[in-house]
Motif scaffolding. Sequence first.
Motif, PDB file in Angstrom:
ATOM      1  N   VAL A  80      48.337 -15.315 -96.245  1.00 59.95           N
ATOM      2  CA  VAL A  80      47.261 -14.834 -95.321  1.00 59.95           C
ATOM      3  C   VAL A  80      47.753 -14.536 -93.899  1.00 59.95           C
ATOM      4  O   VAL A  80      48.521 -15.484 -93.325  1.00 59.95           O
ATOM      5  N   VAL A  96      40.520 -15.898-101.572  1.00 61.42           N
ATOM      6  CA  VAL A  96      41.689 -16.862-100.829  1.00 61.42           C
ATOM      7  C   VAL A  96      41.823 -18.224-101.482  1.00 61.42           C
ATOM      8  O   VAL A  96      42.887 -18.671-102.030  1.00 61.42           O
ATOM      9  N   TYR A 126      46.744 -11.097 -98.167  1.00 58.75           N
ATOM     10  CA  TYR A 126      45.329 -10.983 -97.417  1.00 58.75           C
ATOM     11  C   TYR A 126      45.603 -10.903 -96.053  1.00 58.75           C
ATOM     12  O   TYR A 126      46.242 -11.682 -95.314  1.00 58.75           O
TER      13      TYR A 126
END
Length: 189
Positions: A80, A96, A126
């Motif tokens: 992320v 997530v 992400y």
Amino acid sequence: MNDKVVVLRYGHRPGRDDRMTTHVGLTARALGADRVILPDNAGQSAETIRDITDRFGGPFAVELRDDQRAFTRNWEGTVVHLTMYGERVQDVEADVRADSVESDTPLLVVVGGEKVPFDFYEEADYNVGVTNQPHSEVAGLAVFLDRLFEGTELEREWEDADRRVIPQETGKRVVDPDEADAERVGDGK
């Protein structure tokens, strides 16, 4: 140490970013990450974070690395990247969580300290924005970790602490762990 959540602080400008880099590490520690990776020129920040961990408990690891791009590229797990240009945290937090915490897959959270090269955007599973507005990377990390753990990190108990903070309405109270445990037993907790 079992690293389920690792925070990588990309970039550090000595003299300019010292406090912010330290606060990224302290926020990662306080809000549920297992380790922080700092640039190799952030040694003072690393020492401060280690000192806080020694005094207030762990486990929490601090590492200095000069190969942050390669480390991110070779990460075996979910990546992320926190950026104001990413998808809204509220739109991707469940995905997530499912791809990392719930599936027991390691999660790397990249937090920029200077202009982040485009390959971080490409390597990330992400790209996540908290408000999509300019603000502190420390605030973005705190909101992201709290949403990731759904607030459970706020109840965490710390091991091997030399000091514990006793919550109270006003004032400051820091005691040794034995005194804190005795108070907890006295309160019936």
